[in-house]
Design a protein around this motif. Structure first.
Motif, PDB file in Angstrom:
ATOM      1  N   ILE A  15       0.897  -1.143   0.119  1.00 45.94           N
ATOM      2  CA  ILE A  15      -0.063  -0.160  -0.031  1.00 45.94           C
ATOM      3  C   ILE A  15       0.882   1.266   0.101  1.00 45.94           C
ATOM      4  O   ILE A  15       0.776   2.053  -0.569  1.00 45.94           O
ATOM      5  N   THR A  16       1.968   1.186   0.804  1.00 45.61           N
ATOM      6  CA  THR A  16       2.668   2.552   1.255  1.00 45.61           C
ATOM      7  C   THR A  16       3.753   2.494   0.067  1.00 45.61           C
ATOM      8  O   THR A  16       4.446   3.761   0.163  1.00 45.61           O
ATOM      9  N   ALA A  17       4.232   1.370  -0.487  1.00 44.58           N
ATOM     10  CA  ALA A  17       5.391   1.621  -1.328  1.00 44.58           C
ATOM     11  C   ALA A  17       6.503   1.873  -0.458  1.00 44.58           C
ATOM     12  O   ALA A  17       7.795   2.159  -1.119  1.00 44.58           O
ATOM     13  N   ILE A  18       6.761   1.218   0.689  1.00 47.38           N
ATOM     14  CA  ILE A  18       7.973   1.511   1.536  1.00 47.38           C
ATOM     15  C   ILE A  18       8.664   0.370   1.176  1.00 47.38           C
ATOM     16  O   ILE A  18       8.216  -0.948   1.608  1.00 47.38           O
ATOM     17  N   GLU A  19       9.845   0.011   0.550  1.00 45.92           N
ATOM     18  CA  GLU A  19      10.371  -0.839   0.493  1.00 45.92           C
ATOM     19  C   GLU A  19      11.353  -1.368   1.678  1.00 45.92           C
ATOM     20  O   GLU A  19      11.736  -2.691   1.806  1.00 45.92           O
ATOM     21  N   ASP A  20      11.810  -0.577   2.439  1.00 46.93           N
ATOM     22  CA  ASP A  20      12.822  -0.663   3.611  1.00 46.93           C
ATOM     23  C   ASP A  20      11.947  -1.489   4.529  1.00 46.93           C
ATOM     24  O   ASP A  20      10.837  -0.937   5.110  1.00 46.93           O
ATOM     25  N   VAL A  21      12.395  -2.812   4.854  1.00 45.01           N
ATOM     26  CA  VAL A  21      11.584  -3.621   5.848  1.00 45.01           C
ATOM     27  C   VAL A  21      11.473  -2.921   7.292  1.00 45.01           C
ATOM     28  O   VAL A  21      10.717  -2.965   7.946  1.00 45.01           O
ATOM     29  N   ALA A  22      12.719  -2.477   7.618  1.00 43.65           N
ATOM     30  CA  ALA A  22      12.809  -1.745   8.969  1.00 43.65           C
ATOM     31  C   ALA A  22      12.025  -0.629   9.156  1.00 43.65           C
ATOM     32  O   ALA A  22      11.334  -0.583  10.131  1.00 43.65           O
ATOM     33  N   GLU A  23      11.832   0.258   8.112  1.00 38.49           N
ATOM     34  CA  GLU A  23      10.909   1.426   8.370  1.00 38.49           C
ATOM     35  C   GLU A  23       9.537   1.009   8.401  1.00 38.49           C
ATOM     36  O   GLU A  23       8.896   1.533   9.126  1.00 38.49           O
ATOM     37  N   ALA A  24       9.333  -0.175   7.417  1.00 41.28           N
ATOM     38  CA  ALA A  24       7.870  -0.432   7.681  1.00 41.28           C
ATOM     39  C   ALA A  24       7.476  -1.047   8.919  1.00 41.28           C
ATOM     40  O   ALA A  24       6.286  -0.724   9.484  1.00 41.28           O
ATOM     41  N   ILE A  25       8.252  -2.001   9.465  1.00 40.08           N
ATOM     42  CA  ILE A  25       8.087  -2.424  10.735  1.00 40.08           C
ATOM     43  C   ILE A  25       8.043  -1.216  12.044  1.00 40.08           C
ATOM     44  O   ILE A  25       7.353  -1.316  12.729  1.00 40.08           O
ATOM     45  N   TYR A  26       8.620  -0.316  11.777  1.00 44.91           N
ATOM     46  CA  TYR A  26       8.792   0.719  12.621  1.00 44.91           C
ATOM     47  C   TYR A  26       7.404   1.535  12.686  1.00 44.91           C
ATOM     48  O   TYR A  26       6.947   1.605  13.585  1.00 44.91           O
ATOM     49  N   HIS A  27       6.843   1.623  11.443  1.00 45.07           N
ATOM     50  CA  HIS A  27       5.489   2.356  11.468  1.00 45.07           C
ATOM     51  C   HIS A  27       4.389   1.327  11.891  1.00 45.07           C
ATOM     52  O   HIS A  27       3.626   1.912  12.752  1.00 45.07           O
ATOM     53  N   LEU A  28       4.611   0.313  11.740  1.00 46.25           N
ATOM     54  CA  LEU A  28       3.633  -0.801  12.055  1.00 46.25           C
ATOM     55  C   LEU A  28       3.626  -0.929  13.589  1.00 46.25           C
ATOM     56  O   LEU A  28       2.617  -0.927  14.493  1.00 46.25           O
ATOM     57  N   ASP A  29       4.976  -1.108  14.307  1.00 47.34           N
ATOM     58  CA  ASP A  29       5.002  -0.975  15.795  1.00 47.34           C
ATOM     59  C   ASP A  29       4.331   0.130  16.491  1.00 47.34           C
ATOM     60  O   ASP A  29       3.772  -0.004  17.568  1.00 47.34           O
ATOM     61  N   GLU A  30       4.714   1.550  15.714  1.00 48.65           N
ATOM     62  CA  GLU A  30       4.070   2.617  16.175  1.00 48.65           C
ATOM     63  C   GLU A  30       2.472   2.560  16.222  1.00 48.65           C
ATOM     64  O   GLU A  30       1.776   3.236  17.015  1.00 48.65           O
ATOM     65  N   SER A  31       1.965   1.835  15.307  1.00 55.89           N
ATOM     66  CA  SER A  31       0.451   1.648  15.294  1.00 55.89           C
ATOM     67  C   SER A  31       0.048   0.445  15.803  1.00 55.89           C
ATOM     68  O   SER A  31      -1.278   0.053  15.353  1.00 55.89           O
ATOM     69  N   ASN A  32       0.686  -0.145  16.665  1.00 59.93           N
ATOM     70  CA  ASN A  32       0.489  -1.529  17.356  1.00 59.93           C
ATOM     71  C   ASN A  32      -0.039  -2.420  16.385  1.00 59.93           C
ATOM     72  O   ASN A  32      -1.069  -3.175  16.647  1.00 59.93           O
TER      73      ASN A  32
END
Length: 718
Positions: A15-32
């Motif tokens: 959905i977000t076109a974020i290829e960096d796995v670490a960045e994607a997991i960061y946003h998901l962790d922030e959003s529980n």
């Protein structure tokens, strides 16, 4: 929140076109791990801002694995503003007839479209996808789902399931059914920052609060706490000022900063960055309560009005490796290479994870927190006795049985456990003097965990770990297998350490036990210093124990310095008191000597006065006797038988008297004595010839001594 995080991660990247796995997991962790909340974080919320950012509505060309799906989501991400937090989006994404799939082409048979870029003719497909996307939003927006509220009240956990379309008043009514606390007396703490005002209205719909599928809240009975009406204790705490004592390592610099209760932890870290020049991503904290996030406010975190923290710089000697730890302590790394990559935990702080593959590869997101291969499922022998029997009624007896059964099951090679109550163990560790103080380590055992046998048989049997625990810790063991024993332990640790420690133990899942809860005493306050879970290797456990001991030792240096200064001040005071007492004794001795001297002088004066009085009495007696012997003075008759004797004393007027010529010298001397001049004290000298009459014959008459017709005699002191 769904357990299948891999699918959520894949959908989020698509959905977000974020290829960096670490960045994607960061946003998901922030959003529980709530997919839609995470999308709201990344994609622009204002359509006008989005059009401006995209250059006036131009098409987006993304070179990713799912290019077609990514482009569709990127073009219609502005429509997500109308979508509230729906926790089961990932289920809709995988449903066969899901409108989300239809809208974005996920799972389409035309696989070749995923490898193409958007061109000038994509406007037609964009229009069709827009209609499908709106229908998907309408579908998701109206579908209810269950929210599980975990209510912590009086050392008990109450689980309440309620629809997200229900109101806050409905939730409080269900809480009243569970706890028998009326709605008007319920104070709920633990809502995310910014939602406290919304929950004060009983008509607020839970869905509008944008919460996840699981919410942990702490309830307080306002009547017990002394509150009246619907006053919210958290709002009162938000108005309070909290003082944070931050020990910056390794310089041991102490910062004392004050923050309002409504300020969250992320803004505190940002403010600390302005003071210490340590970026937030490089800050490693110790001392925050467990299960707090960057959005948690000070009032919601449960810290005391004065709280002690330790701050280290992660990039000083390389970012340390951190295992799964729910504390707000964080570790950051600024570099991503082929040997390590940054992954963000639930507290939005990066964790360095070693990997043999490239940082761009992502194989299995579920294995981020797994440790060595030694943690395989080990069957538990059912014939072995539990370390603590069910319904034990005394902590001391339970701790003794724990050690006996531990030795029987795992052998004699084990750490030395404290045998006694938890309160006695805490007193042994947290002694009044910082010089004798140790960390308190509580080993939490559970026979239902597959990690138990390996942890007890291998890790706790290691010589280096046994020696580390012996040197720096007071180890207390307890078995949480039975609910009765767990409740006893929760009540005890809540009374000895605090409610935060009780909640921390309660929130540890069984599959992460056994665990070691490290308790520290900083000044007069005991708090949870660190939690070490059972899925660690020997080296990791040893390094974490050593790190905790070193950090605590750094904390104690301040108290030791203050204690030494206090002892020095007390020593000076004792010396001053001793000198004062000596001076006081010397003054008292002087006063006593002076008093004795005055007493002696008074005694001497009295003696002398007494002697003078006696002498004067004797003299008066002599004068009286002398006056008796003197005959009366003869009449003044002309003739030769009378002589006039003049007596000149050393001072005073001259004395005259008439005597007959036949008067003996003795009578003359007695007259002189009667006048107060004793012959023993005075000489009686005649003028011519000069002679001392007192040495002459006293029976001779005045005629014989030729003291006529008149004579002047002089009295001289002998």
């Amino acid at each position: 929140m769904s357990e299948n995080r891999e699918e959520i991660l894949a959908n989020f990247q698509s959905i977000t076109a974020i290829e960096d796995v670490a960045e994607a997991i960061y946003h998901l962790d922030e959003s529980n791990w709530d997919l839609l909340v995470a999308i709201h974080r990344v994609l622009p919320q204002d359509p006008q801002d989005q059009r401006a950012a995209s250059g006036g509505g131009s098409s987006v060309n993304l070179n990713s694995g799912n290019s077609g799906t990514t482009s569709a989501f990127a073009n219609y991400s502005n429509n997500l503003n109308s979508l509230e937090a729906i926790a089961n989006v990932e289920e809709l994404m995988t449903a066969p007839s899901s409108p989300i799939k239809n809208a974005f082409g996920v799972g389409s048979s035309d696989a070749s479209s995923n490898n193409q870029s958007l061109d000038a003719g994509a406007s037609t497909s964009r229009s069709n996808s827009n209609n499908d996307f709106r229908s998907a939003l309408n579908y998701l927006d109206t579908k209810p789902h269950e929210v599980i509220f975990k209510i912590h009240f009086n050392n008990e956990l109450h689980s309440i399931s309620i629809s997200n379309h229900a109101t806050v008043g409905d939730l409080k009514a269900k809480i009243c059914e569970k706890t028998a606390v009326p709605v008007c007396r319920q104070a709920l703490k633990g809502w995310e920052h910014g939602k406290q005002k919304g929950v004060q209205n009983s008509n607020t719909v839970l869905k509008s609060l944008n919460i996840g599928k699981e919410v942990n809240l702490i309830m307080t009975d306002m009547t017990v706490e002394g509150f009246v009406g619907d006053t919210d204790p958290l709002s009162l705490q938000n108005k309070q000022t909290y003082t944070l004592h931050i020990n910056v390592q390794p310089e041991a610099e102490m910062l004392v900063l004050k923050f309002p209760g409504h300020q969250n932890i992320l803004s505190i870290k940002t403010d600390v960055y302005t003071v210490t020049s340590i970026p937030v991503r490089h800050q490693v904290w110790s001392g925050w309560p467990n299960n707090v996030t960057n959005n948690t406010t000070l009032a919601e975190s449960g810290v005391e009005r004065e709280h002690n923290l330790v701050l280290k710089r992660a990039d000083q000697d390389g970012a340390p490796k951190i295992t799964n730890n729910n504390n707000a302590t964080n570790t950051a790394s600024t570099s991503t290479s082929s040997s390590s990559r940054n992954v963000y935990n639930s507290d939005s702080m990066p964790i360095v994870i070693d990997s043999e593959s490239s940082g761009e590869e992502f194989e299995d997101a579920s294995d981020f927190n797994n440790d060595d291969d030694i943690f395989t499922e080990t069957p538990i022998n059912s014939h072995l006795k539990h370390l603590i029997p069910d319904n034990v009624d005394d902590e001391t007896i339970g701790s003794i049985q724990f050690v006996e059964n531990f030795v029987e099951r795992y052998g004699p090679q084990h750490p030395m456990f404290f045998q006694g109550s938890l309160e006695d163990a805490l007193k042994e560790a947290c002694r009044p003097s910082a010089r004798d103080r140790k960390l308190m380590a509580i080993y939490l055992h559970h026979d239902g965990s597959v990690l138990t046998n390996v942890f007890c048989g291998q890790l706790l049997a290691c010589e280096s770990i046994i020696q580390m625990l012996l040197d720096h810790y007071v180890l207390f063991g307890w078995d949480l297998t039975f609910e009765s024993n767990k409740n006893m332990f929760l009540s005890s640790i809540s009374a000895c350490v605090g409610m935060t420690a009780s909640i921390t133990v309660r929130n540890i899942p069984t599959d992460r036990l056994p665990a070691i809860l490290v308790i520290s005493k900083n000044r007069s306050q005991c708090e949870v210093f660190q939690v070490i879970y059972g899925n660690v290797s020997v080296d990791d456990l040893l390094s974490q124990l050593m790190e905790a001991a070193d950090m605590y030792s750094e904390q104690l240096k301040i108290e030791l310095r203050e204690e030494n200064e206090r002892l020095a001040r007390e020593q000076v005071k004792l010396e001053q008191d001793a000198a004062y007492r000596e001076s006081l004794e010397a003054d008292r001795a002087k006063q006593e000597a002076k008093r004795q001297k005055e007493l002696m002088m008074q005694t001497e004066r009295r003696r002398l006065e007494s002697e003078r009085a006696d002498a004067e009495a004797k003299r008066e007696l002599i004068r009286a006797n002398a006056r008796i012997t003197v005959p009366p003075e003869p009449e003044q008759i002309s003739g030769e038988n009378i002589t006039k004797i003049r007596i000149r004393p050393p001072s005073g007027p001259m004395i005259e008297r008439r005597f007959t010529l036949d008067t003996p010298l003795r009578i003359l001397l007695n007259f002189i004595t009667g006048e107060g001049f004793l012959i023993d004290e005075y000489k009686v000298i005649s003028s011519w010839p000069r002679r001392d009459l007192t040495v002459l014959n006293l029976d001779e008459t005045l005629r014989q001594l030729k003291l006529y017709p008149q004579e002047t005699v002089i009295l001289e002191e002998r």
